[in-house]
Enzyme design. Structure first.
Site, PDB file in Angstrom:
ATOM      1  N   PRO A 220       0.793  -1.240   0.000  1.00 37.64           N
ATOM      2  CA  PRO A 220       0.000   0.000   0.000  1.00 37.64           C
ATOM      3  C   PRO A 220       0.820   1.283   0.000  1.00 37.64           C
ATOM      4  CG  PRO A 220       0.081  -0.898   2.211  1.00 37.64           C
ATOM      5  CD  PRO A 220       0.816  -1.878   1.323  1.00 37.64           C
ATOM      6  N   CYS A 221       1.483   1.554  -1.100  1.00 35.46           N
ATOM      7  CA  CYS A 221       2.294   2.767  -1.190  1.00 35.46           C
ATOM      8  C   CYS A 221       1.428   4.024  -1.157  1.00 35.46           C
ATOM      9  CB  CYS A 221       3.171   2.738  -2.444  1.00 35.46           C
ATOM     10  SG  CYS A 221       2.296   2.436  -3.978  1.00 35.46           S
ATOM     11  N   HIS A 222       0.109   3.879  -1.359  1.00 35.35           N
ATOM     12  CA  HIS A 222      -0.779   5.038  -1.282  1.00 35.35           C
ATOM     13  C   HIS A 222      -0.891   5.569   0.148  1.00 35.35           C
ATOM     14  CE1 HIS A 222      -3.440   1.584  -0.369  1.00 35.35           C
ATOM     15  NE2 HIS A 222      -4.134   2.438   0.353  1.00 35.35           N
TER      16      HIS A 222
END
Length: 233
Positions: free
Chosen positions: A195-197
């Site tokens: 989950p780089c967001h």
């Protein structure tokens, strides 16, 4: 220290691009700043995740099955090997996502099958819709040792929470490598599962997102909504 990691990441990325284009390994090695081919081969498992020859073949011996599904963020593409998920992509047009996949693995055997691993795809769709808060799916990703270290740290960020690039650099015991962490986030091949967001700039602004800032904002809004709903129950 941060400059060194950032330079290594950029050099590794340039090498990958040239190998994927079919350039001779020796030429690619010297032109991207490696002192010798032996130096690269010593670092190959860390820098490429595989030997330069195999990487140059861009997955020539790999079979990839992918599926595409509409979602709240446009279209979702999920690609898998026999070992796990190798790519998760988001976009406005399904055919463009297919083009990106084919470019990245241009010598692999690639076929579409919307029924293989349907449960994995549904799990990702449920996360996007806010009906699921955790993904535990097998991955088969290519990346440097540093990138994989960053991606593993990202997977530890709980749903509805965020971290800064500085936080992640500190978590992996490389506090000066903030720019390199941001670069690794941008190179993440499996959106949502990694989950780089959920990574923001130190000032709280969104920073970058490979699949578009609007999608990043929608994901964070969806997750914060879950947090509010949960606190009201």
């Amino acid at each position: 220290m941060g400059v060194v990691y950032y330079a290594d990441a950029l050099r590794s990325q340039r090498l990958k691009q040239r190998l994927q284009l079919g350039e001779e390994i020796a030429d690619a090695v010297y032109d991207t700043g490696y002192g010798s081919s032996s130096q690269l081969y010593e670092k190959a498992p860390k820098q490429l995740g595989m030997t330069p020859k195999i990487y140059q073949q861009a997955g020539k011996t790999i079979s990839i099955v992918y599926a595409i599904a509409p979602c709240l963020l446009g279209y979702l593409l999920v690609a898998t090997t026999e070992k796990g998920i190798c790519a998760v992509k988001l976009g406005d047009e399904a055919d463009k996502l297919e083009d990106i996949l084919n470019q990245e693995f241009h010598q692999a055997h690639i076929m579409r099958d919307d029924h293989t691993h349907k449960d994995w795809i549904q799990a990702i769709l449920d996360l996007i819709a806010g009906d699921k808060t955790h993904l535990d799916l097998p991955l088969d990703v290519r990346g440097t040792a540093f990138q994989k270290q960053v991606w593993q740290a990202l997977q530890k960020i709980p749903y509805s929470e965020t971290r800064t690039y500085t936080d992640i650099a500190r978590d992996i015991a490389k506090p000066q490598a903030v720019r390199a962490v941001a670069n690794a986030c941008g190179a993440n091949p499996t959106a949502l599962i990694v989950p780089c967001h959920r990574v923001l700039r130190s000032d709280g602004s969104l920073g970058g997102y490979h699949w578009g800032i609007e999608r990043k904002q929608k994901l964070l809004t969806q997750e914060s909504k879950f947090l509010k709903d949960d606190s009201n129950t």
